[in-house]
Design an enzyme around this catalytic site. Structure first.
Site, mmCIF file in Angstrom:
data_model
loop_
_atom_site.group_PDB
_atom_site.id
_atom_site.type_symbol
_atom_site.label_atom_id
_atom_site.label_comp_id
_atom_site.label_asym_id
_atom_site.label_seq_id
_atom_site.Cartn_x
_atom_site.Cartn_y
_atom_site.Cartn_z
ATOM 1 N N LYS A 44 0.802 -1.222 0.000
ATOM 2 C CA LYS A 44 0.000 0.000 0.000
ATOM 3 C C LYS A 44 0.837 1.275 0.000
ATOM 4 O O LYS A 44 0.302 2.361 -0.186
ATOM 5 C CB LYS A 44 -0.981 -0.002 1.174
HETATM 6 N N1 PMP Z 1 -2.927 -7.289 1.176
HETATM 7 C C1 PMP Z 1 -2.843 -6.425 2.197
HETATM 8 C C2 PMP Z 1 -2.041 -6.841 3.405
HETATM 9 C C3 PMP Z 1 -3.487 -5.184 2.121
HETATM 10 O O1 PMP Z 1 -3.397 -4.320 3.159
HETATM 11 C C4 PMP Z 1 -4.236 -4.872 0.978
HETATM 12 C C5 PMP Z 1 -4.940 -3.542 0.868
HETATM 13 N N2 PMP Z 1 -6.139 -3.444 1.560
HETATM 14 C C6 PMP Z 1 -4.322 -5.800 -0.056
HETATM 15 C C7 PMP Z 1 -3.636 -6.993 0.076
HETATM 16 C C8 PMP Z 1 -5.167 -5.559 -1.286
HETATM 17 O O2 PMP Z 1 -4.632 -4.637 -2.165
HETATM 18 P P1 PMP Z 1 -5.571 -3.704 -3.055
HETATM 19 O O3 PMP Z 1 -6.187 -2.709 -2.106
HETATM 20 O O4 PMP Z 1 -4.641 -3.052 -4.014
HETATM 21 O O5 PMP Z 1 -6.601 -4.531 -3.692
#
Ligand code: PMP
Length: 327
Positions: A44
């Site tokens: 993130k």
């Molecule tokens: N894995 C973790 C540990 C996250 O914090 C997030 C974000 N919420 C994601 C995966 C998913 O990524 P995205 O928001 O880009 O879909």
């Protein structure tokens, strides 16, 4: 290796790591983007940086301004770091069902954390909606709005996607990852499909999310949950995700994710969080479907240190009926 210029320049350009045991087991190269090596510790950081940069470019955020976000974790951590490095204030709204570790970490990083009652998205008191309303009352402030602000997706279109393409020298056969906001999957999909349309994009979903059904049936109906995974799964199709080409989806039960995370820890030496466990299970499923000799890329979103009180707490896991004895 070159010298990187400060915090912002240290975001992205993560290594692509071959997970040896899974590669040997499948006959494919199972390759993980080492997002836990970002300076704020997760995937993130990319979204945080791009959302703040786009706000600066548009003039909405100026020197000494404030970034407000509703987030349960990694996005807030990334935003807090970028705010510190650029001289902004950071205010985070968070639902009250999150671990104290996350609240403490954000406060250590200098964010003002407002913990609010956990209510569904449709409720006006939802933490994301409160963040948006509060930002609108301040001067020189923006609501990052990670779910529907497509600067999040742009981060992965402009950085993660091109990095994967270069690191695999265009040999990548498939990309899979779980979706929270959808920024990662959508940005990477859009970039890779422009290079070669036949690269398979597969959404990985935990239980208790609507996205598996959305991809496989076209209708975003929730599947039964719950799941102990954090930061992934969604009950709706965000603006970041909408209009993205996704070829297939796999649904990974929590026990499979737990077996994967503990196997990585005990046999391979990696300490990963729960979304990475889902991603690696999905990468193996995709590899098995493709057959040997292919490169399957996924995301190693963050490490296990934020999950001590849940995923790596034997008492919590026993309470949830999840076994941690996988060898
Ligand atoms: N894995 C973790 C540990 C996250 O914090 C997030 C974000 N919420 C994601 C995966 C998913 O990524 P995205 O928001 O880009 O879909």
């Amino acid at each position: 290796m070159t010298i990187r210029n400060g915090f912002v320049d240290s975001v992205g350009n993560t290594p692509l790591i071959r997970i040896t045991s899974l590669s040997e087991a499948t006959g494919c190269d199972i390759l993980g983007k080492a997002e836990f090596m970002n300076p704020g510790g997760s995937v993130k950081d990319r979204a945080a940086l791009w959302m703040i940069r786009e706000a600066e470019k548009s003039g909405a955020l100026q020197a000494g301004g404030t970034v407000v976000e509703g987030t349960a974790g990694n996005t807030g951590i990334g935003i807090a770091h970028v705010c510190n490095s650029r001289g902004y204030q950071c205010i985070i709204y968070m639902p009250d069902n999150q671990s104290q570790e996350k609240v403490d970490l954000l406060r250590t990083l200098g964010a003002e954390v407002r913990v609010v009652p956990t209510v569904p998205y449709k409720d006006e008191m939802n933490y994301q909606k409160q963040a948006g309303r509060f930002a609108a009352t301040l001067d020189n402030a923006v609501w990052a709005n990670q779910f529907d602000n497509t600067a999040n997706r742009l981060a992965h279109y402009e950085s993660t996607g091109p990095e994967i393409w270069q690191q695999t020298q265009g040999e990548v056969a498939a990309f899979t990852c779980a979706v929270g906001t959808g920024g990662t999957l959508a940005g990477v999909s859009r970039f890779l499909k422009e290079q070669r349309e036949d690269i398979q994009i597969v959404l990985a979903d935990p239980h208790g999310s609507a996205l598996y059904n959305w991809v496989t049936t076209g209708s975003a109906d929730m599947t039964p949950g719950p799941s102990i995974t954090e930061g992934i799964g969604n009950s709706r199709v965000t603006d970041n995700l909408a209009g993205t080409v996704i070829d297939d989806a796999v649904q990974i039960p929590d026990q499979e994710m737990v077996d994967m995370v503990y196997r990585m820890l005990r046999r391979d030496g990696w300490f990963f969080g729960s979304s990475t466990g889902i991603n690696l299970c999905a990468a193996v499923a995709v590899a098995e479907k493709l057959g040997p000799g292919h490169q399957v890329v996924t995301m190693l979103c963050d490490d296990g240190s934020k999950y001590q009180s849940r995923l790596f707490n034997p008492g919590f896991m026993a309470e949830k009926g999840l076994r941690t004895d996988a060898r």
